[in-house]
Write an enzyme that holds these catalytic residues in place. Structure first.
Site, PDB file in Angstrom:
ATOM      1  N   GLN A  87       0.825  -1.214   0.000  1.00  0.00           N
ATOM      2  CA  GLN A  87       0.000   0.000   0.000  1.00  0.00           C
ATOM      3  C   GLN A  87       0.861   1.265   0.000  1.00  0.00           C
ATOM      4  OE1 GLN A  87      -3.276   0.609  -0.327  1.00  0.00           O
ATOM      5  NE2 GLN A  87      -3.570  -1.560  -0.774  1.00  0.00           N
ATOM      6  N   SER A  88       2.039   1.192  -0.549  1.00  0.00           N
ATOM      7  CA  SER A  88       2.947   2.336  -0.540  1.00  0.00           C
ATOM      8  C   SER A  88       2.372   3.568  -1.247  1.00  0.00           C
ATOM      9  CB  SER A  88       4.255   1.929  -1.223  1.00  0.00           C
ATOM     10  OG  SER A  88       5.071   3.064  -1.444  1.00  0.00           O
ATOM     11  N   ASN A  89       2.242   4.647  -0.488  1.00  0.00           N
ATOM     12  CA  ASN A  89       1.857   5.931  -1.094  1.00  0.00           C
ATOM     13  C   ASN A  89       2.979   6.424  -2.003  1.00  0.00           C
ATOM     14  OD1 ASN A  89      -0.575   6.302   0.577  1.00  0.00           O
ATOM     15  ND2 ASN A  89       0.882   6.601   2.261  1.00  0.00           N
ATOM     16  N   ALA A  91       5.242   4.682  -3.727  1.00  0.00           N
ATOM     17  CA  ALA A  91       5.330   3.986  -5.015  1.00  0.00           C
ATOM     18  C   ALA A  91       4.234   4.482  -5.959  1.00  0.00           C
ATOM     19  CB  ALA A  91       5.234   2.480  -4.797  1.00  0.00           C
TER      20      ALA A  91
END
Ligand SMILES: *Cc1c(COP(=O)(O)O)cnc(C)c1O
Length: 339
Positions: A87-89, A91
């Site tokens: 869930q990387s913001n 990336a």
């Protein structure tokens, strides 16, 4: 004193404006008072709205990417590789910014947590991002895979550029030094100066930039990072600040003891905490501002705890950085809190 070297003028500081930089964010982001939270904690609390940086749903990574992607283009790179959790913001925002610049991007993400097409994975899908999952708990494995993909790309005549997790390298931190300068100008226009800045420490680059920014532009302001990932961030942040100072050809250095941190990660990174969820509900109900359970909610919880512990003086002017995180909010079940 931490800032003495600057006052003495013995450091030929290279201007941050001399570094290549793209204009990806809508700046300045708003800065405004939080009247109800201020009344609640007995201080003057302001918020810097980096949830409104203007790419997808906003967030702090855009300021770092302005420097990192400019560097990539400067070096003739055509493909950006980066990493993070599922869930990387960071990336997701990298994919969005690369799309705008006509760069290819590959997101090499840990297959952990919520990796179905929800939250930031839904946004990645809409953005047409090239997502490759690595089934591991270790970033060593992820970086090995990024290296392998990079070699493959080079063999095909491409020129890849790797951005580490969170874009937390000294060059990316320069974006947050400029955020302090921006906030200082906004504060001056409002006739005030900040005694304290409170921000999230997730991979350290944002805080490092803010520490550097106060050293350069607001030496009377203290920066405190609220830690949302159980790691020893004092040396990490000090290294990032010192790395950025090296970029600026400035000889002053800080040590880990100069880094003000407060742990508020609960059970662990990206696991919603009871305190974080209570804090984000409070902010929503008092100010109509939406925080997220992974970063900004825990950061606000840490801020409230510090207020209770008497960490700040009476009637201080405090700036709270809203670093974004809306994308992940719609993936997480708030009822499943721990710690
Ligand atoms: C990445 C992130 C942070 C933490 O910033 P770092 O520079 O990694 O410490 C805080 N808030 C949000 C919403 C983020 O995506």
């Amino acid at each position: 004193h931490l800032y003495d070297a600057y006052y003495k003028g013995e450091n030929a500081v290279k201007e941050i404006s001399s570094f290549p930089r793209l204009h990806l964010a809508q700046l300045p982001t708003p800065l405004h008072h939080l009247p109800n939270i201020s009344a609640l904690v007995g201080k003057n609390v302001y918020v810097k709205r980096d949830d409104l940086t203007g790419v997808v749903l906003g967030g702090n990574k855009v300021r770092k990417l302005e420097f990192l992607l400019a560097d990539a283009l400067d070096r003739g790179c055509d493909t950006i590789l980066t990493t993070g959790g599922a869930q990387s913001n960071h990336a997701m925002l990298t994919a969005a910014c690369c799309g705008r610049m006509g760069l290819n991007s590959i997101l090499v993400l840990k297959k952990r947590g919520i990796w179905e097409k929800k939250g930031n994975q839904l946004l990645n899908d809409i953005l047409g991002a090239d997502v490759r999952f690595v089934d591991t708990d270790s970033y060593d494995d992820v970086y090995a895979e990024m290296k392998r993909i990079s070699a493959e790309l080079r063999a095909k005549g491409h020129n890849p550029y790797c951005v580490p997790v969170g874009g937390s390298v000294p060059l990316g931190s320069l974006g947050y030094a400029l955020c302090v300068q921006e906030a200082k100008e906004q504060a001056t226009a409002l006739g005030l100066a900040f005694d304290d800045i409170v921000c999230c420490t997730g991979s350290g680059g944002t805080m490092a930039g803010m520490v550097l920014g106060t050293m350069l532009y607001a030496p009377a302001t203290r920066v405190t990072g609220i830690v949302v990932d159980p790691e020893d961030f004092a040396p990490i942040v000090a290294d990032l600040v010192n790395g950025a100072q090296e970029l600026l050809q400035c000889s002053a250095r800080i040590s880990p003891e100069d880094v003000n941190l407060y742990d508020c990660y609960g059970t662990g990174y990206a696991i919603p905490s009871a305190a974080g969820v209570a804090a984000l509900r409070l902010m929503a109900q008092q100010e109509g501002l939406i925080l997220d359970p992974v970063y900004t909610g825990k950061t606000f919880a840490g801020f409230l705890e510090l207020c209770e512990q008497g960490y700040f003086d009476e009637s201080e002017n405090i700036l709270f950085l809203h670093s974004g995180g809306a994308g992940g909010l719609f993936a997480i079940d708030l009822e499943q809190t721990e710690g």
